[in-house]
Design a protein around this motif. Sequence first.
Motif, PDB file in Angstrom:
ATOM      1  N   ALA A  95       0.832  -1.207   0.000  1.00  0.00           N
ATOM      2  CA  ALA A  95       0.000   0.000   0.000  1.00  0.00           C
ATOM      3  C   ALA A  95       0.864   1.254   0.000  1.00  0.00           C
ATOM      4  O   ALA A  95       0.617   2.206  -0.756  1.00  0.00           O
ATOM      5  CB  ALA A  95      -0.938  -0.010   1.203  1.00  0.00           C
ATOM      6  N   LEU A  96       1.878   1.277   0.838  1.00  0.00           N
ATOM      7  CA  LEU A  96       2.775   2.440   0.898  1.00  0.00           C
ATOM      8  C   LEU A  96       3.516   2.633  -0.421  1.00  0.00           C
ATOM      9  O   LEU A  96       3.703   3.757  -0.889  1.00  0.00           O
ATOM     10  CB  LEU A  96       3.761   2.260   2.051  1.00  0.00           C
ATOM     11  N   TYR A  97       3.950   1.528  -1.000  1.00  0.00           N
ATOM     12  CA  TYR A  97       4.676   1.543  -2.274  1.00  0.00           C
ATOM     13  C   TYR A  97       3.789   2.115  -3.374  1.00  0.00           C
ATOM     14  O   TYR A  97       4.220   2.983  -4.158  1.00  0.00           O
ATOM     15  CB  TYR A  97       5.088   0.113  -2.584  1.00  0.00           C
ATOM     16  N   ALA A  98       2.549   1.662  -3.433  1.00  0.00           N
ATOM     17  CA  ALA A  98       1.628   2.135  -4.466  1.00  0.00           C
ATOM     18  C   ALA A  98       1.284   3.608  -4.284  1.00  0.00           C
ATOM     19  O   ALA A  98       1.223   4.374  -5.255  1.00  0.00           O
ATOM     20  CB  ALA A  98       0.363   1.283  -4.463  1.00  0.00           C
ATOM     21  N   LEU A  99       1.045   4.019  -3.048  1.00  0.00           N
ATOM     22  CA  LEU A  99       0.731   5.425  -2.789  1.00  0.00           C
ATOM     23  C   LEU A  99       1.896   6.322  -3.194  1.00  0.00           C
ATOM     24  O   LEU A  99       1.695   7.413  -3.746  1.00  0.00           O
ATOM     25  CB  LEU A  99       0.396   5.629  -1.311  1.00  0.00           C
ATOM     26  N   ASP A 100       3.115   5.877  -2.932  1.00  0.00           N
ATOM     27  CA  ASP A 100       4.288   6.675  -3.272  1.00  0.00           C
ATOM     28  C   ASP A 100       4.465   6.782  -4.783  1.00  0.00           C
ATOM     29  O   ASP A 100       4.774   7.850  -5.303  1.00  0.00           O
ATOM     30  CB  ASP A 100       5.536   6.055  -2.628  1.00  0.00           C
ATOM     31  N   ALA A 101       4.259   5.686  -5.495  1.00  0.00           N
ATOM     32  CA  ALA A 101       4.524   5.666  -6.935  1.00  0.00           C
ATOM     33  C   ALA A 101       3.376   6.233  -7.765  1.00  0.00           C
ATOM     34  O   ALA A 101       3.614   6.869  -8.805  1.00  0.00           O
ATOM     35  CB  ALA A 101       4.810   4.229  -7.385  1.00  0.00           C
ATOM     36  N   LEU A 102       2.148   6.014  -7.328  1.00  0.00           N
ATOM     37  CA  LEU A 102       0.985   6.374  -8.138  1.00  0.00           C
ATOM     38  C   LEU A 102       0.243   7.606  -7.631  1.00  0.00           C
ATOM     39  O   LEU A 102      -0.429   8.286  -8.412  1.00  0.00           O
ATOM     40  CB  LEU A 102       0.005   5.200  -8.204  1.00  0.00           C
ATOM     41  N   GLY A 103       0.326   7.864  -6.325  1.00  0.00           N
ATOM     42  CA  GLY A 103      -0.407   8.974  -5.734  1.00  0.00           C
ATOM     43  C   GLY A 103      -1.779   8.548  -5.249  1.00  0.00           C
ATOM     44  O   GLY A 103      -2.425   7.680  -5.846  1.00  0.00           O
TER      45      GLY A 103
END
Length: 496
Positions: A95-103
């Motif tokens: 979840a953190l990875y996706a939020l960082d990469a995609l917004g």
Amino acid sequence: MSTDFSRRRFLAAALSGLVATPALSGPPAASLRPVLRGEDLFKRSVPSVEDILGKARLEGLASFAVADAQTGLRLETFAAQTARPPASVAKVLTALYALDALGQDHRFETRLIATGGIVNGIVQGDLVLAGGGDPTLDTDRLAGMAERLRAAGVTGVKGSFRVYEEALPVLARIDAAQPDQVGYNPGISGLALNYNRVHFEWKRGGNGYDVTMEGRSERYRPAVRVAVMRLEDRAAPVYTYEDRDGRDNWTVARPALGKSGARWLPVRKPGLYAAEVFSVLAGAEGIKLGTPELTASVPAGETVVTERSEALRPLLKDMLKWSTNLTAEMVGMAATQARGVRPDSLKASAEQMNDWARETLGMQSVALVDHSGLGDDSRLTAHDMVTALVRMQGTGLRDILKPIALRDDQRRIVRDHPVTVHAKTGTLNFVSALAGYMTAPDGTEMAFAIFTADEAIRATITREERERPAGGRAWIGRSKTAQQELIERWAVLYGA
């Protein structure tokens, strides 16, 4: 103190701590072991770590760390540098990875594209159903796309009906070690429908069994042919699967069915599955489409209908609540691609996420092989997990974690428990994990991670036994009891 730690006693003491002197509301002690004053009789009666793990028969199988969430000060640790399977706790990092990469406002799009123009309602070329990585598309939303296609004036197609699913790598399953029939281990592509599961239902009648395979949703029950079921007279195995003639071919042992029942089976051909269901739904709108054909690229043409997912942040909150493996894998690979790398496997994408976690979250020995935690070879340490949770404190992570209910001695939910917990659970066969944030009665916030795993027993379980291994449920129950007792221990020692 006996290991039979009464939660009623805990509640009484913890609630009394809410009106204690101001000295009790200060920051946690700096030492790894609490320094107890003479009057701290209740704290002296709290069961030891050894008592808790011994009662649960988890000696040598558990690791944990708990820290002050604001400062990162480690309050108590136990084998915290031992790497263990994190199970679905891995989804927190995804979840953190996706939020960082995609917004957090990113939305995935599924499109209907018409090539060659539209004349008098007829698409002159092909109609293309193009997936854009939305893991939450279901039959109801696909029906809405068919309705909007008809509302746009389309009544027919001269060319072919094509489907594009290669916005993400196309994989037959998440983890090859899982039993064929488990719905949490479906195929993956850039086009998903109903979490890439098909609804298998059976009812016994006068002439044998009536069997259906459907792309079922709340409003619709379209039958599908890309996944077929055949009943066989045998004792075992209960299910078999074969990829043959462009279909998912299933068999089931007739004696195992009973009178009636249903279950979700994984779909291994997600693009064709979604396209077949859409064809049925479009037909209901008077738009006749031919047999769908896969295409390796998105052609130039007019986008007639666009279906957007909800924003990424609430999508991930649902993922963490329901622990959907497909969502984790799809958003994880989408994040990797957004960072400029096209992975050819889940492991390759997870390695990119591991690198990101080391650089961004300060983790040292993170070693995940996928984004969902389903794979056997994924490993995390409690120390690393708590490091990440402390680093993310105040970023809104807690708000998308699931509230975890604490229970009494009879396993009933305690509605007014003075300790609140927001965390992610993780469960595999003889693996149970819990990581997140807890708030003690005095308001002290802590970050914690608890990993338990009996890898020796796991190594003896055959692929066929993995759906319901003997003793697995009781083992998980003991582990969850120990997790709560550790949380209550920390609430009393560091925040009551």
